[in-house]
Write a protein that holds these residues in place. Structure first.
Motif, PDB file in Angstrom:
ATOM      1  N   TYR A 218      22.996   4.510  47.028  1.00  0.00           N
ATOM      2  CA  TYR A 218      23.097   5.838  46.422  1.00  0.00           C
ATOM      3  C   TYR A 218      23.532   5.743  44.962  1.00  0.00           C
ATOM      4  N   ILE A 219      24.241   4.680  44.603  1.00  0.00           N
ATOM      5  CA  ILE A 219      24.610   4.475  43.203  1.00  0.00           C
ATOM      6  C   ILE A 219      23.378   4.088  42.393  1.00  0.00           C
ATOM      7  N   THR A 220      22.540   3.216  42.984  1.00  0.00           N
ATOM      8  CA  THR A 220      21.290   2.834  42.321  1.00  0.00           C
ATOM      9  C   THR A 220      20.408   4.053  42.112  1.00  0.00           C
ATOM     10  N   LEU A 221      20.342   4.925  43.118  1.00  0.00           N
ATOM     11  CA  LEU A 221      19.548   6.149  43.006  1.00  0.00           C
ATOM     12  C   LEU A 221      20.100   7.054  41.914  1.00  0.00           C
ATOM     13  N   ALA A 222      21.412   7.156  41.835  1.00  0.00           N
ATOM     14  CA  ALA A 222      22.028   7.987  40.794  1.00  0.00           C
ATOM     15  C   ALA A 222      21.706   7.453  39.410  1.00  0.00           C
ATOM     16  N   LYS A 223      21.693   6.115  39.251  1.00  0.00           N
ATOM     17  CA  LYS A 223      21.342   5.518  37.957  1.00  0.00           C
ATOM     18  C   LYS A 223      19.881   5.798  37.609  1.00  0.00           C
ATOM     19  N   VAL A 224      19.015   5.693  38.616  1.00  0.00           N
ATOM     20  CA  VAL A 224      17.581   5.960  38.389  1.00  0.00           C
ATOM     21  C   VAL A 224      17.371   7.403  37.957  1.00  0.00           C
ATOM     22  N   ASN A 225      18.155   8.303  38.517  1.00  0.00           N
ATOM     23  CA  ASN A 225      18.030   9.720  38.172  1.00  0.00           C
ATOM     24  C   ASN A 225      18.650  10.061  36.821  1.00  0.00           C
ATOM     25  N   GLY A 226      19.232   9.066  36.167  1.00  0.00           N
ATOM     26  CA  GLY A 226      19.735   9.268  34.817  1.00  0.00           C
ATOM     27  C   GLY A 226      21.124   9.847  34.702  1.00  0.00           C
ATOM     28  N   LEU A 227      21.933   9.803  35.793  1.00  0.00           N
ATOM     29  CA  LEU A 227      23.304  10.301  35.701  1.00  0.00           C
ATOM     30  C   LEU A 227      24.133   9.391  34.796  1.00  0.00           C
ATOM     31  N   PRO A 228      25.013   9.957  34.004  1.00  0.00           N
ATOM     32  CA  PRO A 228      25.867   9.144  33.122  1.00  0.00           C
ATOM     33  C   PRO A 228      26.710   8.167  33.941  1.00  0.00           C
ATOM     34  N   TYR A 229      26.890   6.965  33.385  1.00  0.00           N
ATOM     35  CA  TYR A 229      27.626   5.928  34.117  1.00  0.00           C
ATOM     36  C   TYR A 229      29.057   6.364  34.410  1.00  0.00           C
ATOM     37  N   ARG A 230      29.678   7.037  33.472  1.00  0.00           N
ATOM     38  CA  ARG A 230      31.053   7.469  33.668  1.00  0.00           C
ATOM     39  C   ARG A 230      31.155   8.423  34.857  1.00  0.00           C
ATOM     40  N   ARG A 231      30.167   9.324  34.996  1.00  0.00           N
ATOM     41  CA  ARG A 231      30.181  10.256  36.121  1.00  0.00           C
ATOM     42  C   ARG A 231      29.932   9.525  37.437  1.00  0.00           C
TER      43      ARG A 231
END
Length: 320
Positions: A218-231
């Motif tokens: 789910y972290i990989t998916l969040a990165k793919v979706n462009g969420l800021p790393y800090r968030r």
């Protein structure tokens, strides 16, 4: 499993643990070298007076009889009477309990407030200089011995620099706000000592669980979706990483209690830990039994609350 049954099972396990702690404590104290009768009756007393005093405290009874009588007192809510002070054990503990609570709670809060940011810092800089530095500090903290840390702090900040008092909980002859300031000053070195001892385990656990969380899908998916790393780090990964850390707080309480006994002894801090040390030297069985019972109940209750909190944070626990 319903939440009610979940809590009930934890409560049942807690009662069994408390009974086991009470029994082991009772038996171990009787193995201590020395004669506890000397704490009650002087060798200069007549045999009749000595026998009457020993009978009053039940020390003339067989071990099994003493155990049954002790359990009977506990069921009635009585912890016995101190051999050396001749006052109820409950009064002895209530005099010392606030100081131990102040010390341990302050140390736990500081450990969490410092440990979470350090763990996040290490995990977010995995295999870099900051991460390696935090790991070195964490392993060093785990290797520290409570009395050694306390003595070093006393020598450096108490004697050499004279920044803080070297013993007690407050200065005599001070009142009002000055008294609170004195309490805070006397608290600094014991709290720092206790915090340093437990901080290493908390930081390393926080780092490891957060690194594991950052590797989830789910972290990989969040990165793919462009969420800021800090968030991603603070909102998503940290939330799951806090679950094992929450459990560690409950588990560490036992180490904090053990550390408090040594810390209070080194700093002559008038808490329950210092009372245990003094009771051991005087073979004051009722005080020792009451103190260990109180500590056991505290650890069991905190672990129960930790399990319940974990169940709310992760619903899968309730159905496992």
């Amino acid at each position: 499993m319903s939440i009610a049954l979940f809590v009930l099972r934890r409560f049942g396990r807690g009662l069994i643990t408390i009974w086991f702690a009470v029994t082991v404590t009772f038996l171990l104290l009787r193995l201590l070298p020395g004669d506890p009768a000397l704490a009650v009756a002087s060798t200069n007393m007549t045999e009749d007076t000595r026998a009457a005093l020993l009978s009053q405290y039940g020390l003339d009874q067989p071990l099994i009889v003493q155990y049954v009588l002790y359990l009977g007192q506990l069921v009635q809510g009585h912890l016995g009477t101190s051999f050396t002070q001749s006052i109820p054990v409950t009064d002895v503990l209530l005099q010392r309990l606030p100081w131990t609570l102040l010390l341990t709670i302050t140390a736990l809060v500081l450990t969490v407030l410092i440990g979470i940011p350090l763990g996040v810092l290490a995990a977010s800089h995995k295999n870099r200089f900051l991460d390696r530095l935090v790991q070195v500090l964490g392993v060093t903290g785990q290797s520290l011995f409570v009395p050694s840390v306390g003595i070093v702090l006393l020598l450096v900040f108490g004697l050499a620099l004279s920044w803080f008092p070297i013993g007690g909980a407050y200065s005599t002859g001070v009142y009002g706000m000055e008294w609170y300031g004195s309490v805070a000053q006397h608290l600094v070195l014991p709290v720092v000592s206790l915090t340093l001892i437990q901080l290493g385990s908390y930081v390393l656990t926080m780092r490891g669980t957060l690194i594991d969380a950052l590797g989830e899908d789910y972290i990989t998916l969040a990165k793919v979706n462009g969420l800021p790393y800090r968030r991603i780090l603070w909102k998503h990964a940290l939330r799951n990483a806090l679950l094992p850390a929450t459990t560690l707080i409950g588990l560490q309480l036992g180490f904090v209690v053990g550390g408090a006994v040594l810390t209070e002894t080194v700093f002559a801090y008038p808490g329950i830990g210092r009372g245990i040390y003094e009771a051991v030297t005087q073979l004051d069985f009722p005080v020792l039994q009451g103190a260990f019972l109180l500590l056991a109940v505290t650890v069991v209750i905190v672990n129960m609350l930790t399990d319940i909190a974990y169940g709310f944070l992760d619903p899968r626990v309730k159905t496992s």
